[in-house]
Design a protein around this motif. Sequence first.
Motif, mmCIF file in Angstrom:
data_model
loop_
_atom_site.group_PDB
_atom_site.id
_atom_site.type_symbol
_atom_site.label_atom_id
_atom_site.label_comp_id
_atom_site.label_asym_id
_atom_site.label_seq_id
_atom_site.Cartn_x
_atom_site.Cartn_y
_atom_site.Cartn_z
ATOM 1 N N ILE A 117 0.870 -1.169 0.000
ATOM 2 C CA ILE A 117 0.000 0.000 0.000
ATOM 3 C C ILE A 117 0.909 1.222 0.000
ATOM 4 C CG2 ILE A 117 -1.747 1.269 1.285
ATOM 5 C CD1 ILE A 117 -2.633 -1.396 2.526
ATOM 6 N N ALA A 118 0.778 2.069 -1.019
ATOM 7 C CA ALA A 118 1.595 3.277 -1.094
ATOM 8 C C ALA A 118 0.666 4.474 -0.889
ATOM 9 C CB ALA A 118 2.302 3.354 -2.442
ATOM 10 N N ASP A 119 0.795 5.126 0.283
ATOM 11 C CA ASP A 119 -0.109 6.223 0.633
ATOM 12 C C ASP A 119 0.580 7.550 0.320
ATOM 13 O OD1 ASP A 119 -2.034 7.868 1.618
ATOM 14 O OD2 ASP A 119 -2.025 7.101 3.663
ATOM 15 N N GLU A 120 0.201 8.186 -0.769
ATOM 16 C CA GLU A 120 0.800 9.439 -1.237
ATOM 17 C C GLU A 120 2.339 9.320 -1.260
ATOM 18 O OE1 GLU A 120 -0.972 11.975 -2.303
ATOM 19 O OE2 GLU A 120 -2.893 11.966 -1.265
ATOM 20 N N PRO A 121 2.880 8.341 -1.996
ATOM 21 C CA PRO A 121 4.322 8.079 -1.896
ATOM 22 C C PRO A 121 5.191 9.205 -2.436
ATOM 23 C CG PRO A 121 3.381 6.817 -3.700
ATOM 24 C CD PRO A 121 2.228 7.443 -2.961
ATOM 25 N N THR A 122 4.634 10.100 -3.254
ATOM 26 C CA THR A 122 5.479 11.137 -3.852
ATOM 27 C C THR A 122 5.057 12.545 -3.460
ATOM 28 O OG1 THR A 122 4.109 11.265 -5.838
ATOM 29 C CG2 THR A 122 5.940 9.722 -5.896
ATOM 30 N N SER A 123 3.977 12.683 -2.680
ATOM 31 C CA SER A 123 3.419 14.021 -2.456
ATOM 32 C C SER A 123 4.345 14.950 -1.689
ATOM 33 C CB SER A 123 2.084 13.917 -1.714
ATOM 34 O OG SER A 123 1.241 13.039 -2.394
ATOM 35 N N ALA A 124 5.214 14.385 -0.829
ATOM 36 C CA ALA A 124 6.073 15.249 -0.028
ATOM 37 C C ALA A 124 7.404 15.525 -0.726
ATOM 38 C CB ALA A 124 6.307 14.620 1.341
ATOM 39 N N LEU A 125 7.568 15.041 -1.951
ATOM 40 C CA LEU A 125 8.880 15.114 -2.601
ATOM 41 C C LEU A 125 8.945 16.228 -3.651
ATOM 42 C CD1 LEU A 125 9.366 11.288 -3.181
ATOM 43 C CD2 LEU A 125 10.224 12.652 -1.278
ATOM 44 N N ASP A 126 10.170 16.645 -3.956
ATOM 45 C CA ASP A 126 10.388 17.623 -5.009
ATOM 46 C C ASP A 126 10.017 17.040 -6.372
ATOM 47 O OD1 ASP A 126 11.299 20.117 -4.121
ATOM 48 O OD2 ASP A 126 13.141 19.189 -3.417
ATOM 49 N N VAL A 127 9.672 17.929 -7.303
ATOM 50 C CA VAL A 127 9.224 17.487 -8.624
ATOM 51 C C VAL A 127 10.229 16.548 -9.286
ATOM 52 C CG1 VAL A 127 8.507 18.251 -10.914
ATOM 53 C CG2 VAL A 127 7.957 19.639 -8.935
ATOM 54 N N SER A 128 11.516 16.914 -9.257
ATOM 55 C CA SER A 128 12.499 16.091 -9.968
ATOM 56 C C SER A 128 12.661 14.741 -9.280
ATOM 57 C CB SER A 128 13.844 16.811 -10.064
ATOM 58 O OG SER A 128 14.469 16.900 -8.813
ATOM 59 N N VAL A 129 12.389 14.671 -7.987
ATOM 60 C CA VAL A 129 12.535 13.420 -7.248
ATOM 61 C C VAL A 129 11.276 12.558 -7.387
ATOM 62 C CG1 VAL A 129 13.055 12.444 -4.983
ATOM 63 C CG2 VAL A 129 14.132 14.576 -5.682
ATOM 64 N N GLN A 130 10.106 13.209 -7.522
ATOM 65 C CA GLN A 130 8.854 12.477 -7.748
ATOM 66 C C GLN A 130 8.977 11.545 -8.932
ATOM 67 O OE1 GLN A 130 5.373 14.877 -8.326
ATOM 68 N NE2 GLN A 130 5.495 15.785 -6.298
ATOM 69 N N GLY A 131 9.542 12.066 -10.023
ATOM 70 C CA GLY A 131 9.711 11.274 -11.237
ATOM 71 C C GLY A 131 10.568 10.049 -10.966
ATOM 72 N N GLN A 132 11.644 10.241 -10.185
ATOM 73 C CA GLN A 132 12.540 9.117 -9.867
ATOM 74 C C GLN A 132 11.806 8.029 -9.083
ATOM 75 O OE1 GLN A 132 15.739 10.657 -7.504
ATOM 76 N NE2 GLN A 132 16.373 12.169 -9.012
ATOM 77 N N ILE A 133 11.010 8.456 -8.095
ATOM 78 C CA ILE A 133 10.339 7.486 -7.225
ATOM 79 C C ILE A 133 9.254 6.726 -7.998
ATOM 80 C CG2 ILE A 133 8.926 7.229 -5.124
ATOM 81 C CD1 ILE A 133 11.866 7.766 -4.508
ATOM 82 N N ILE A 134 8.523 7.437 -8.866
ATOM 83 C CA ILE A 134 7.507 6.766 -9.680
ATOM 84 C C ILE A 134 8.171 5.714 -10.573
ATOM 85 C CG2 ILE A 134 5.938 7.110 -11.652
ATOM 86 C CD1 ILE A 134 5.068 9.711 -10.321
ATOM 87 N N GLU A 135 9.273 6.121 -11.188
ATOM 88 C CA GLU A 135 10.017 5.211 -12.062
ATOM 89 C C GLU A 135 10.474 3.975 -11.278
ATOM 90 O OE1 GLU A 135 10.753 4.452 -15.735
ATOM 91 O OE2 GLU A 135 10.221 6.526 -15.288
ATOM 92 N N LEU A 136 10.989 4.198 -10.063
ATOM 93 C CA LEU A 136 11.483 3.117 -9.215
ATOM 94 C C LEU A 136 10.350 2.157 -8.831
ATOM 95 C CD1 LEU A 136 13.917 2.015 -7.464
ATOM 96 C CD2 LEU A 136 12.967 3.367 -5.606
ATOM 97 N N LEU A 137 9.215 2.730 -8.401
ATOM 98 C CA LEU A 137 8.089 1.891 -7.998
ATOM 99 C C LEU A 137 7.591 1.060 -9.168
ATOM 100 C CD1 LEU A 137 6.047 4.284 -5.669
ATOM 101 C CD2 LEU A 137 7.115 2.121 -5.011
ATOM 102 N N LEU A 179 -2.376 2.097 -4.657
ATOM 103 C CA LEU A 179 -1.755 3.420 -4.731
ATOM 104 C C LEU A 179 -2.789 4.457 -4.297
ATOM 105 C CD1 LEU A 179 0.614 5.238 -5.812
ATOM 106 C CD2 LEU A 179 -0.617 5.248 -7.984
ATOM 107 N N ILE A 180 -2.544 5.065 -3.129
ATOM 108 C CA ILE A 180 -3.492 6.038 -2.597
ATOM 109 C C ILE A 180 -2.959 7.432 -2.863
ATOM 110 C CG2 ILE A 180 -4.508 6.890 -0.457
ATOM 111 C CD1 ILE A 180 -4.410 4.039 0.545
ATOM 112 N N THR A 181 -3.727 8.268 -3.522
ATOM 113 C CA THR A 181 -3.214 9.594 -3.839
ATOM 114 C C THR A 181 -4.343 10.567 -4.151
ATOM 115 O OG1 THR A 181 -1.740 10.833 -5.315
ATOM 116 C CG2 THR A 181 -2.923 8.999 -6.296
ATOM 117 N N HIS A 182 -4.045 11.856 -4.032
ATOM 118 C CA HIS A 182 -5.004 12.875 -4.482
ATOM 119 C C HIS A 182 -4.608 13.339 -5.879
ATOM 120 C CE1 HIS A 182 -1.566 15.355 -3.375
ATOM 121 N NE2 HIS A 182 -2.075 16.255 -4.176
#
Lengths: 332, 348
Positions: free
Chosen positions: B192-212, B225-228
């Motif tokens: 369960i990924a609860d807003e896994p990228t919401s607290a991250l910087d834009v350039s890092v969000q892309g990295q984490i999405i790619e990794l997941l 995947l839980i997100t707004h």
Amino acid sequence: MPRETCDPSTPALEASGVKKYYRGAAASLFRSGPVIKAVDGVDLVLPRGATVGLVGESGCGKSTLARVLIRLEEPTEGSIALGGEDFLALRGEALRRSRRRIQMIFQDPYSSLNPRLTVGSTIGEGIRIHRLARGAAVGERVAALLERVGLSAAASSKYPHEFSGGQRQRIGVARALAVEPEVIIADEPVSALDVSIRAQIVNLLGDLQSDFALTYLFIAHDLGIVEHVSDTVAVMYCGKIVELSPAEEIFREPLHPYTAGLIASAPAADPSGRGGRAAIPGDVPSPANVPPGCAFHPRCPRVMDVCRAVPPELVRRGAHRQVRCWLYPAGD
Amino acid sequence: MTASAAARVRNGMAMDALLSVENLVTVLDTDRGTARAVDGVSFRIGRGETLGLVGESGCGKTMTALSIMRLLPERIGRVESGSIVFEGRDLLRLPEKEMRAVRGNKISIVFQEPLTSLNPVFTCGEQVREAIALHKKLSRAASKERAIEMLRLVRIPEPEKRYHAYPHQMSGGMRQRVMIAMALSCEPPLVIADEPTSALDVSVQGQIIELLRELRERLRMAVLLITHDLAVVAEMADRVVVMYAGAVFEEAPVGDLFARPSHPYTEGLIGSLARPDRRGGRLAAIPGNVPDPMRLPPGCRFSDRCARRFERCTLSEPPLFAVSAEHRARCWLRETGEGGDRGAAGNV
């Protein structure tokens, strides 16, 4: 509206060579801390009635720049002209009078409103201080402002906790508007809001801009919103502007590899364009430890030898664009 | 859609779901009374499938996740009815001891804010090792080796060295990688990924999405995947469930949802996004505010904000209507099952 209005070609706000350095925490009793260059030589022009978007990641200095522009903090170096007038030279009564002309909308509508003041006192405070109205006329102005931002006049006697996040942000907008500013700095005005509420506030800011001929500096990390609202976009990295271009050009054809990376790595709400995101590797450097040469070089896919050693200057590229990157040498 | 994604979609609809939530009702006791934070929610996730659970604050998406993990705030939240069947067993009926063997081992969770979810007084590596040692009978050296291997898997540079780093010595993106390493360390069938990228910087969000995305394929995990953020859903999910005020409003394969949103609320959410082709114009905003769970409007809970409301909407709550075989929407406009007319925002 603004009494000082003179030549319309004079920018509403012009910052030149603005620097803000802080002293970091001391390493030991005898060794002082590193110098943190939060804002490191920013030139920025806000043409009258325009919206300039300022984009950057956490720690890039965008909020510090905002605080310096409204003189919540004094810059270490540089000059700021407000409607052609030297804003930094103002002291005492003259400064107090001019503060009315530039206002700020904050990110968090929860912490930026005083919980002990009614909405009416929060909005009315500026009106009283700047003697824009007195007596019962203050209340009338507050009521008119509340209605203008989409709330009922009855909100005046309530407290911030009685409102939702979106409504509080409307109160924050009304407070900024209350003193009839020329320039509004909106620091991440919608990032704390729910998706369905964001569009409401973006639309409201757009309506107010045309009604009151406002000039906006719109600070955000959300590229979609910045692209939507801005005429010009400035991209900041490690305290410096690395690219400045008209909005339609910067998103169509970004010049700086950092801008290109930001645009490519932002998730897009389109499942058909999925996959193969060219994410920028690595992390945003700490402002206390900025890489030498071009600050972006350790993360840059197009790094050259010169980038590691010599910091590039911001150079003009065509009539309307500026970029700070060795891929675009001066005079080219 | 890729072939594997299509297979995952079919899995999700099939009977042998990995997780099957049926009519879940979760209530929260507040000082103003009891709120139904989750109000009869049902959905399924197939093996290897990524289901996006989208909604705004207070829609019940996080409470749904905490109900699955049985981590609801004590004495405040409780599941009132429904079932949560995971690998054939109803998690709501498991003794706490058996549930502990599920958490982290079979179902793990990645939270939004890695700084508050990691323990500041232990090194990152030690925390990953602990997650492994809790469920696997490994020697200290073997579990440490496995922890380093996990740090390498989430692409933390110099994992042997970073094993000894404390959370405050790492950047937000690196901390989120540690959280992911911890969550995946036992190779659970469901994350369960609860807003896994919401607290991250834009350039890092892309990295984490790619990794997941990459790890999901490699470890064949299912992801809730839980997100707004509709953009994150568009990037990662196979199917999407849209929630509003505690209820499921729409359920569809991700491509369908964006191409043919069938609930005015979903249309509104998609329409309110800033898009290059609508630059400078007005955004299609949804009026009003998310309702107070204690004071839902009568009939459809979205009726007070809906531009296409008609009389029936304020009288009775619509059920989920089938729009197509895999697409359902809780809206009286869809009663014919043909999809009816489609709003302007639907023509994406």
